[in-house]
Design a protein around this motif. Structure first.
Motif, PDB file in Angstrom:
ATOM      1  N   UNK A   1       0.809  -1.170   0.046  1.00  0.00           N
ATOM      2  CA  UNK A   1      -0.118  -0.096   0.108  1.00  0.00           C
ATOM      3  C   UNK A   1       0.747   1.139   0.177  1.00  0.00           C
ATOM      4  N   UNK A   2       2.159   1.197   0.998  1.00  0.00           N
ATOM      5  CA  UNK A   2       2.866   2.450   1.070  1.00  0.00           C
ATOM      6  C   UNK A   2       3.490   2.703  -0.373  1.00  0.00           C
ATOM      7  N   UNK A   3       4.060   1.683  -0.789  1.00  0.00           N
ATOM      8  CA  UNK A   3       4.855   1.749  -2.039  1.00  0.00           C
ATOM      9  C   UNK A   3       4.067   2.196  -3.205  1.00  0.00           C
ATOM     10  N   UNK A   4       2.987   1.711  -3.445  1.00  0.00           N
ATOM     11  CA  UNK A   4       2.221   1.926  -4.634  1.00  0.00           C
ATOM     12  C   UNK A   4       1.865   3.571  -4.511  1.00  0.00           C
ATOM     13  N   UNK A   5       1.678   3.925  -3.214  1.00  0.00           N
ATOM     14  CA  UNK A   5       1.270   5.401  -3.212  1.00  0.00           C
ATOM     15  C   UNK A   5       2.259   6.346  -2.936  1.00  0.00           C
ATOM     16  N   UNK A   6       3.390   6.032  -2.296  1.00  0.00           N
ATOM     17  CA  UNK A   6       4.478   6.886  -1.950  1.00  0.00           C
ATOM     18  C   UNK A   6       5.820   6.467  -2.574  1.00  0.00           C
ATOM     19  N   UNK A   7       5.867   5.370  -3.289  1.00  0.00           N
ATOM     20  CA  UNK A   7       6.963   4.935  -3.745  1.00  0.00           C
ATOM     21  C   UNK A   7       7.561   5.830  -4.926  1.00  0.00           C
ATOM     22  N   UNK A   8       9.003   5.691  -5.189  1.00  0.00           N
ATOM     23  CA  UNK A   8       9.504   6.579  -6.200  1.00  0.00           C
ATOM     24  C   UNK A   8       9.490   6.297  -7.600  1.00  0.00           C
ATOM     25  N   UNK A   9       8.269   6.039  -8.240  1.00  0.00           N
ATOM     26  CA  UNK A   9       8.060   5.754  -9.697  1.00  0.00           C
ATOM     27  C   UNK A   9       7.246   4.661  -9.836  1.00  0.00           C
TER      28      UNK A   9
ATOM     29  N   UNK B   1      10.048   6.658   3.261  1.00  0.00           N
ATOM     30  CA  UNK B   1       8.711   7.224   2.708  1.00  0.00           C
ATOM     31  C   UNK B   1       8.152   8.134   4.120  1.00  0.00           C
ATOM     32  N   UNK B   2       7.498   9.045   3.790  1.00  0.00           N
ATOM     33  CA  UNK B   2       6.663   9.779   4.910  1.00  0.00           C
ATOM     34  C   UNK B   2       5.667   8.812   5.516  1.00  0.00           C
ATOM     35  N   UNK B   3       5.492   9.532   6.999  1.00  0.00           N
ATOM     36  CA  UNK B   3       4.605   8.632   7.802  1.00  0.00           C
ATOM     37  C   UNK B   3       3.328   8.401   7.509  1.00  0.00           C
ATOM     38  N   UNK B   4       2.730   9.138   6.518  1.00  0.00           N
ATOM     39  CA  UNK B   4       1.648   9.206   5.942  1.00  0.00           C
ATOM     40  C   UNK B   4       1.461   7.677   5.217  1.00  0.00           C
ATOM     41  N   UNK B   5       2.526   7.065   4.770  1.00  0.00           N
ATOM     42  CA  UNK B   5       2.303   6.080   4.188  1.00  0.00           C
ATOM     43  C   UNK B   5       2.000   4.611   4.915  1.00  0.00           C
ATOM     44  N   UNK B   6       2.052   5.181   6.226  1.00  0.00           N
ATOM     45  CA  UNK B   6       1.708   3.912   7.144  1.00  0.00           C
ATOM     46  C   UNK B   6      -0.021   3.823   7.322  1.00  0.00           C
ATOM     47  N   UNK B   7      -0.567   4.534   6.370  1.00  0.00           N
ATOM     48  CA  UNK B   7      -2.126   4.341   6.596  1.00  0.00           C
ATOM     49  C   UNK B   7      -2.759   5.246   7.818  1.00  0.00           C
ATOM     50  N   UNK B   8      -2.221   6.286   8.126  1.00  0.00           N
ATOM     51  CA  UNK B   8      -2.392   6.962   9.174  1.00  0.00           C
ATOM     52  C   UNK B   8      -3.300   8.219   8.945  1.00  0.00           C
ATOM     53  N   UNK B   9      -4.184   8.437   9.701  1.00  0.00           N
ATOM     54  CA  UNK B   9      -5.094   9.889   9.259  1.00  0.00           C
ATOM     55  C   UNK B   9      -4.223  11.217   9.395  1.00  0.00           C
ATOM     56  N   UNK B  10      -4.577  12.090   8.651  1.00  0.00           N
ATOM     57  CA  UNK B  10      -3.726  13.424   8.694  1.00  0.00           C
ATOM     58  C   UNK B  10      -3.562  13.947  10.127  1.00  0.00           C
TER      59      UNK B  10
ATOM     60  N   UNK C   1       8.816  15.781  15.095  1.00  0.00           N
ATOM     61  CA  UNK C   1      10.050  15.710  14.217  1.00  0.00           C
ATOM     62  C   UNK C   1      10.095  14.452  13.560  1.00  0.00           C
ATOM     63  N   UNK C   2       9.089  13.568  13.719  1.00  0.00           N
ATOM     64  CA  UNK C   2       9.266  12.175  13.159  1.00  0.00           C
ATOM     65  C   UNK C   2       8.276  12.409  11.797  1.00  0.00           C
ATOM     66  N   UNK C   3       9.063  12.519  10.647  1.00  0.00           N
ATOM     67  CA  UNK C   3       8.738  12.842   9.253  1.00  0.00           C
ATOM     68  C   UNK C   3       8.654  11.586   8.350  1.00  0.00           C
ATOM     69  N   UNK C   4       9.432  10.667   8.568  1.00  0.00           N
ATOM     70  CA  UNK C   4       9.905   9.723   7.978  1.00  0.00           C
ATOM     71  C   UNK C   4       9.439   8.267   8.698  1.00  0.00           C
ATOM     72  N   UNK C   5       9.138   7.228   7.919  1.00  0.00           N
ATOM     73  CA  UNK C   5       8.922   6.184   8.540  1.00  0.00           C
ATOM     74  C   UNK C   5       9.854   5.601   9.466  1.00  0.00           C
ATOM     75  N   UNK C   6      11.264   5.909   8.793  1.00  0.00           N
ATOM     76  CA  UNK C   6      12.609   5.170   9.455  1.00  0.00           C
ATOM     77  C   UNK C   6      12.381   5.925  10.854  1.00  0.00           C
TER      78      UNK C   6
END
Lengths: 458, 265
Positions: free
Chosen positions: A99-107, A127-136, A146-151
């Motif tokens: 789900x995350x890669x299809x929406x936020x993946x690079x290409x 990927x941005x944290x929104x890629x984890x299917x979290x609401x806005x 300061x937690x912007x990336x999934x990493x």
């Protein structure tokens, strides 16, 4: 972006109101369509703040049919594009990562690398944290810390995230990484209206067979009532111990789910059923169904209802024995051609409300094929004075006519296109026999006119 | 007088046994023609029983077997009489016709007062199926009436039909082209008759010669019929009326054979 802002940027924008129900229905149809990739397909529920609908396909064990995962994704995207969809696809070990890669993946057509959990972990990290299917709201809260990336979340202890954002962040992260299983529940096709019954001991007595059918029928009818459906065609298959099987079927003129009525229709075919050495299994299936609303009878109209039910019972009985094509009612059809002014409807059909039958004297019997007659008639156009039909000579005493019925030249398939008009005469012979004759063609025209008899009058 | 009294009582008992008495009839349907209704002891056509209607052949007698195979379609008069009776039966309830030929024409039936919206037709098939369909239909009380075209109905089959009709109250019109069958309550014979219209007017209203050949509870006259009429169809009232009592008509000239016809065209 508001509509006004969008129009300011691009004035030629086409506006259409949002139609969530329609979109949902479309996605559900796409799920069915995906059935040829995998039987395990489902709609992925939309997440607030992320545009676009989505599908999940569990392609375990299916990808090799399309040349591997790459091949399957390519095939899928190509066909979706042909259907007019702008789509992205990704394949991964877990639904969350895909789900995350299809929406936020690079290409486009990016396949998330690494079947090992480590590879997945690295790919998701950027990927941005929104890629984890979290609401806005949660995504914004995480960004505030300061937690912007999934990493960024990987290093955070569960005790720090849990109390602030609830279980969801941790759950989604674990699901994406494959630490928590997330099954896809496929969209199941509606269960067929089919019931199986296996017997512990083979049965052979006709009463037992009938009783078994009756019980199955009760179950089926109860289910049909919940689904507001009625049977148009019902099939019973019996499987005998020697491996052979027999099938019998009944039909109804109108949808019906009254077990007594259906059982009565089944009684006759069941009586001729040969059980052989015994029946070990039985299958009852409603192969044709039609909507049937729940009827609520008046509390005091039992007798009237019973009489109303008699007619469908009769028509179904006749139809099953003689064939439904042989039990008919007549309905008018707008045509000037006498043979096309009537059409036959199944007797179970509702009688047409506003009926208008052709005016003028019409016969009681109308022959399907007009029969040629030999005629003595004055030229050019007068009723015959004598005609010979079926070895009888009739001397015409009285005659009415001519009623000219022109061919339906506006119809390409009109039967009498070559002979556009017929002149009909009502004639009476000296004994009172009354007939409908017509002359095809005109005297002096290229094919000489011929005479036919088309029907008899009372 | 004691003798006549006891004879009357005996007659009543026999009528009750046979089911032809006034009490045994499930109801009546008036034909709307005073002369015909008056000739029937019930004041109309009794329901819940068998009525036979037979065609009169061109020679005057009942049609023989050959007639049916070759010229059986020239039965417009008897067909019309049956259709008009069926149209009167049963009010708005549906009626069923078990047909012998697949060429009944709905506009013609409408003109005789039989509304096709009420009419259900069983298309022709094997004789055994025709009988079965008739019996099945007669047992259905939702029907206003049943008409069937039969040929040489045997006594057992007729009796079964009669009993079924009695239990359901549905009247049966048998368009019988064969031998008379036993249990019928009435038997009619219908044939065409030349219409009457002023010269140059063309074909007048349909005219039929209707003979009541047999009727339970009525004796047969010396000419072999109970009563006979010349009836005429009235398009205005959608009913027939008696044009003249039959028998005052000059005998019809026998059809001469015509050889050497010159075919037209």
């Amino acid at each position: 972006m508001t509509v006004a802002a969008a129009l300011a940027v691009h004035p030629g924008l086409t506006l259409a109101p949002a139609d969530p129900a329609g979109e949902r229905a479309l996605v559900e149809r796409l799920v069915e369509w995906c059935g040829h990739y995998t039987p395990w397909a489902a709609v992925s529920e939309p997440v607030e703040g992320v545009a676009g609908g989505g599908l999940w396909l569990d392609i375990s064990g299916c990808a090799h049919l399309f040349g591997g995962e790459e091949g399957l994704l390519g095939h899928l995207l190509e066909r979706l594009e042909r259907l007019g969809f702008a789509a992205r696809a990704a394949a991964a070990d877990t639904p969350g990562a895909a789900w995350a890669w299809a929406r936020f993946g690079a290409g486009m057509r990016e396949r998330l690398a690494g079947l090992s959990p480590g590879g997945q972990r690295d790919a998701l990290a950027s990927l941005p944290v929104a890629a984890l299917r979290l609401g806005p709201a949660i995504a914004a809260g995480l960004a505030g810390l300061g937690l912007k990336r999934v990493g960024d979340l990987y290093a955070m202890p569960a005790s720090a995230l849990g109390p602030r954002f609830g279980r969801e962040v941790l759950l989604r992260l674990d699901q994406a990484l494959g630490l928590v299983a997330e099954p896809i529940s496929p969209r199941r096709p509606p269960a067929p209206h089919r019931l199986h019954l296996a017997f512990a001991e083979p049965i052979a007595r006709p009463e037992d067979v009938a009783e078994a059918v009756r019980r199955q029928l009760m179950l089926l009818c109860r289910r049909l009532e919940q689904e507001r459906l009625g049977v148009r065609r019902l099939e019973v298959a019996v499987f005998r111990v020697d491996g052979s099987w027999r099938e019998l079927a009944i039909g109804t003129g109108r949808a019906n789910r009254d077990p007594t009525h259906l059982m009565r229709l089944l009684a006759e075919p069941l009586s001729t059923l040969d059980a052989g050495f015994g029946i070990e299994m039985m299958r009852l299936s409603a192969s044709e169904l039609a909507p049937l609303a729940i009827e609520q009878g008046d509390w005091d109209s039992g007798a009237v209802k019973a009489e109303e039910a008699d007619l469908p019972r009769l028509l179904d009985g006749l139809g099953n024995r003689l064939g439904f094509r042989r039990v008919v009612r007549f309905a008018p059809q707008p045509s000037h051609q006498p043979e096309e002014a009537v059409r036959r409807l199944p007797a179970g059909a509702a009688p047409p409300a506003a009926v208008s039958w052709p005016a003028g004297r019409r016969p009681l019997r109308l022959f399907a094929r007009p029969e040629p007659v030999e005629v003595v008639a004055p030229v050019p156009d007068a009723p015959p004075v004598m005609f010979r039909w079926r070895a009888h000579t009739h001397r015409v005493v009285r005659a009415d006519g001519a009623e000219r019925i022109a061919g339906e030249w506006w119809r390409r398939d009109a039967p009498a296109r070559d002979h556009p008009e017929r002149d009909y005469y009502v004639v009476e012979d000296e004994q009172g026999g009354r007939f409908w004759l017509f002359r095809l063609g005109l005297y002096g025209a290229a094919p000489p006119p011929r005479w036919f008899i088309h029907g008899v009058f009372p | 007088m004691p003798t006549s009294l006891s004879i009357d009582r005996l007659r009543a008992e026999i009528a009750a046994l046979e089911g032809s008495g006034h009490d045994a009839v499930a109801g009546t349907c008036p034909l709307g023609v005073p002369e015909l209704d008056g000739a029937l002891p019930w004041g109309g056509l009794p329901l819940g029983c068998l009525h036979e209607i037979a065609p009169v052949s061109r020679s005057g007698g009942v049609e023989d077997g050959r007639g049916i195979e070759e010229g059986g379609v020239e039965d417009g008069a008897v067909l019309g009489f049956t259709a008009s009776l069926l149209g009167r039966l049963g009010g708005r309830r549906p009626v069923l016709w078990v047909a012998a030929r697949d060429d009944l024409y709905a506009p013609g039936l409408t003109a005789l007062g039989l509304d096709p919206a009420r009419l259900l037709v069983v298309r022709p098939g094997p004789a055994a199926q025709v009988l079965w369909a008739l019996e099945e239909a007669v047992r259905c009380p939702a029907l206003g009436g049943v008409a069937g075209e039969v040929w040489n109905l045997d006594f057992t089959a007729a009796r079964r039909l009669h009993l079924a009709a009695r239990s359901s109250g549905v009247p049966v019109l048998l368009l019988n082209r064969g031998q008379p069958c036993g249990p019928a309550m009435t038997r009619w014979r219908v044939g065409p008759d030349p219409s009457v219209a002023p010269p140059g007017e063309g074909v007048g209203p349909w005219r039929w010669r209707v003979e009541l050949v047999r009727c339970r509870g009525r004796g047969v006259g010396e000419d072999g019929v109970v009563s006979a009429w010349m009836v005429e169809w009235d398009d205005e009232t959608r009913g027939f009326r008696v044009a003249a009592p039959a028998g005052h008509r000059p005998p019809m000239p026998a059809p001469r054979s015509r050889r050497g016809l010159r075919a037209a065209g």
